[in-house]
Scaffold this active site. Structure first.
Site, PDB file in Angstrom:
ATOM      1  N   ASN A  10       0.873  -1.180   0.000  1.00  0.00           N
ATOM      2  CA  ASN A  10       0.000   0.000   0.000  1.00  0.00           C
ATOM      3  C   ASN A  10       0.906   1.224   0.000  1.00  0.00           C
ATOM      4  OD1 ASN A  10      -1.802   2.064   0.504  1.00  0.00           O
ATOM      5  ND2 ASN A  10      -2.947   0.954   2.074  1.00  0.00           N
ATOM      6  N   LYS A  17       3.245   0.888   3.166  1.00  0.00           N
ATOM      7  CA  LYS A  17       2.764  -0.072   4.157  1.00  0.00           C
ATOM      8  C   LYS A  17       2.700  -1.457   3.511  1.00  0.00           C
ATOM      9  CE  LYS A  17      -1.049   2.189   5.193  1.00  0.00           C
ATOM     10  NZ  LYS A  17      -2.315   2.546   5.877  1.00  0.00           N
ATOM     11  N   ARG A  69      -2.402  -1.492  -3.841  1.00  0.00           N
ATOM     12  CA  ARG A  69      -3.416  -0.426  -3.836  1.00  0.00           C
ATOM     13  C   ARG A  69      -3.006   0.654  -4.824  1.00  0.00           C
ATOM     14  NH1 ARG A  69      -3.346   4.526  -0.474  1.00  0.00           N
ATOM     15  NH2 ARG A  69      -5.378   5.537  -0.620  1.00  0.00           N
ATOM     16  N   HIS A 158     -10.739   6.259  -1.729  1.00  0.00           N
ATOM     17  CA  HIS A 158     -10.941   5.522  -0.468  1.00  0.00           C
ATOM     18  C   HIS A 158     -12.013   4.443  -0.617  1.00  0.00           C
ATOM     19  CE1 HIS A 158      -9.463   9.388   1.706  1.00  0.00           C
ATOM     20  NE2 HIS A 158      -8.432   8.586   1.458  1.00  0.00           N
ATOM     21  N   LEU A 185     -11.919   9.259   7.780  1.00  0.00           N
ATOM     22  CA  LEU A 185     -11.282  10.493   8.230  1.00  0.00           C
ATOM     23  C   LEU A 185      -9.843  10.208   8.641  1.00  0.00           C
ATOM     24  CD1 LEU A 185     -14.186  11.936  10.428  1.00  0.00           C
ATOM     25  CD2 LEU A 185     -13.784  12.227   7.971  1.00  0.00           C
ATOM     26  N   ASN A 187      -5.525  11.627   7.174  1.00  0.00           N
ATOM     27  CA  ASN A 187      -4.857  12.750   6.530  1.00  0.00           C
ATOM     28  C   ASN A 187      -5.573  13.093   5.225  1.00  0.00           C
ATOM     29  OD1 ASN A 187      -2.663  14.676   6.402  1.00  0.00           O
ATOM     30  ND2 ASN A 187      -1.935  13.485   4.669  1.00  0.00           N
ATOM     31  N   ARG A 217      -5.149  19.372   2.205  1.00  0.00           N
ATOM     32  CA  ARG A 217      -6.028  19.647   1.075  1.00  0.00           C
ATOM     33  C   ARG A 217      -7.305  20.322   1.565  1.00  0.00           C
ATOM     34  NH1 ARG A 217      -6.028  13.623  -1.180  1.00  0.00           N
ATOM     35  NH2 ARG A 217      -4.931  13.227   0.767  1.00  0.00           N
ATOM     36  N   ASP A 258      -0.273  17.588  11.438  1.00  0.00           N
ATOM     37  CA  ASP A 258      -0.791  16.368  12.051  1.00  0.00           C
ATOM     38  C   ASP A 258      -2.050  16.682  12.847  1.00  0.00           C
ATOM     39  OD1 ASP A 258      -0.946  14.254  14.361  1.00  0.00           O
ATOM     40  OD2 ASP A 258       0.400  13.372  12.873  1.00  0.00           O
ATOM     41  N   PHE A 259      -3.065  15.819  12.707  1.00  0.00           N
ATOM     42  CA  PHE A 259      -4.334  16.070  13.393  1.00  0.00           C
ATOM     43  C   PHE A 259      -4.165  16.056  14.910  1.00  0.00           C
ATOM     44  CE2 PHE A 259      -8.774  15.527  14.565  1.00  0.00           C
ATOM     45  CZ  PHE A 259      -9.428  16.274  13.599  1.00  0.00           C
ATOM     46  N   ARG A 260      -3.215  15.265  15.402  1.00  0.00           N
ATOM     47  CA  ARG A 260      -2.957  15.244  16.849  1.00  0.00           C
ATOM     48  C   ARG A 260      -2.411  16.582  17.319  1.00  0.00           C
ATOM     49  NH1 ARG A 260       0.294   9.708  16.207  1.00  0.00           N
ATOM     50  NH2 ARG A 260       0.856  10.935  14.366  1.00  0.00           N
ATOM     51  N   GLU A 309     -11.404   6.785  13.792  1.00  0.00           N
ATOM     52  CA  GLU A 309     -11.358   5.713  14.791  1.00  0.00           C
ATOM     53  C   GLU A 309     -10.838   6.173  16.141  1.00  0.00           C
ATOM     54  OE1 GLU A 309      -9.203   2.317  13.271  1.00  0.00           O
ATOM     55  OE2 GLU A 309     -10.050   2.631  11.259  1.00  0.00           O
ATOM     56  N   GLU A 360      -7.641  -1.874   5.001  1.00  0.00           N
ATOM     57  CA  GLU A 360      -7.506  -1.862   3.547  1.00  0.00           C
ATOM     58  C   GLU A 360      -6.643  -3.018   3.055  1.00  0.00           C
ATOM     59  OE1 GLU A 360      -7.677   2.754   2.203  1.00  0.00           O
ATOM     60  OE2 GLU A 360      -6.084   2.228   3.636  1.00  0.00           O
TER      61      GLU A 360
END
Length: 377
Positions: A10, A17, A69, A158, A185, A187, A217, A258-260, A309, A360
């Site tokens: 992937n 990955k 993928r 996705h 949901l 990156n 984006r 980063d979302f964190r 998640e 995935e």
């Protein structure tokens, strides 16, 4: 020695990955090579994958196939397919539609085909699930001849994840006629409306730029903005593409990638993070409402992928105020630490809210085996 394992690769824009999946879905080894910066890096990363497989005792002779993928298959590459020269050409032709994702995936595919040249390589497209969108959902209202010449339509992305979590949600609720709003949901982020396992609409479009706010984006925006910036800022097509892919979304609004880090800034009271959080949640909420309507009423809303998640706060804030649509989140269930498929809605919520971990790589392995089975029958 029987060949019974599938190696799944992937390739993302900056990572590779991998998993080796057995016929029962068991994972012999998994991992990722991160911080890749160019197409050549993805090819070289396969040397690290090879090393990891051997260290884990995975013998090349056990591999029955390699599943890959591919984010965008273009207008004709829509179903899982054994890679050959025509497939490679189709993936290459779709590079303008996914310039961040298709080049590294193509590099990894070609390198893997050279490395493991005695087994079939199967490509599984992220756009494939949405290939049969209804015409009214797939069609853009621009000059039809121009659109036809350049294959302009809604392709989505996705799709591997949306299809997988929709099936898991149906199994969890014991129904195959569910009307679902699925929210991938991470990156990259997208929403889909799914009726009885078939897609009705999805938020990503010709490219993976449309729809929800993402890491770097913007998602939906007035196309007049691009004309305005081209005219008054002197930005050409390359600069505009760079803006849309790398300097928009959460990164553009906060400077945080980063979302964190976004959540941390929110906790610290950072005004830019507070605004970005509001913009992000508002966009998700709009799509949930729109797809609720498009489905004629949703039975469930499904959160998945890294952010979906793992961020209880995001799930709660994105669905806040939707009680009139029958959507109510139970705070305690939402905050519970679990990796299982689970409902986080109240007992009285007319619409079930689920968290469904995506996989995935397992979905790609299953699709790869299905291609081999069709070829053998």
């Amino acid at each position: 020695m029987d060949r019974d394992q599938v190696l799944v690769l992937n390739a993302g824009s900056s990572s590779l990955k991998y998993q080796v999946v057995g016929p029962d879905g068991s994972v012999a080894v998994k991992g990722s090579v991160d911080r890749l910066t160019g197409e050549d890096d993805h090819a070289r990363a396969l040397a690290k994958v090879t090393e990891d497989l051997r260290r884990a005792g995975v013998d090349d002779e056990r591999l029955v196939a390699v599943g890959h993928r591919i984010v965008h298959g273009g207008p004709r590459l829509t179903t899982p397919t054994v890679a050959d020269d025509d497939v490679l050409k189709a993936v290459r032709n779709a590079v303008p539609l996914a310039p961040l994702h298709n080049p590294p995936a193509l590099a990894a595919l070609e390198a893997a085909m050279s490395w493991l040249d005695d087994v079939p390589h199967v490509v599984v497209m992220d756009t494939g699930f949405f290939a049969d969108l209804p015409d009214h959902a797939a069609t853009y209202a621009i000059d039809r001849d121009l659109a036809r010449r350049h294959d302009v339509r809604r392709y989505g992305a996705h799709g591997i994840s949306h299809e997988y979590v929709a099936a898991r949600a149906a199994a969890h609720l014991g129904r195959d006629d569910l009307r679902l709003v699925t929210l991938h949901l991470g990156n990259g982020a997208s929403a889909a409306a799914i009726d009885a396992g078939r897609p009705v609409d999805t938020s990503m479009g010709l490219t993976p730029l449309e729809g929800l706010v993402m890491g770097s984006r913007a998602g939906d925006l007035d196309p007049g903005i691009l004309v305005h910036l081209a005219r008054h800022e002197g930005l050409g097509t390359d600069a505009l593409e760079d803006l849309l892919h790398h300097h928009s979304g959460i990164t553009g609004l906060t400077g945080r990638s980063d979302f964190r880090d976004l959540e941390a800034g929110l906790e610290d009271g950072d005004d830019a993070c507070r605004l970005a959080w509001g913009v992000y949640c508002h966009r998700v909420r709009k799509y949930v409402g729109a797809y609720h309507a498009a489905l004629g009423g949703a039975d469930a809303v499904v959160f998945t992928a890294g952010v979906g998640e793992n961020s209880a706060r995001l799930r709660a804030d994105a669905l806040a105020g939707l009680a009139r649509l029958g959507i109510e989140v139970d705070a305690a269930r939402n905050e519970a630490d679990s990796k299982a498929v689970r409902a986080i809605s109240t007992d009285t919520s007319a619409v079930v809210v689920l968290v469904v971990p995506t996989d995935e790589e397992l979905a790609i392995a299953d699709a790869t085996r299905a291609v081999l089975h069709r070829g053998a029958s």
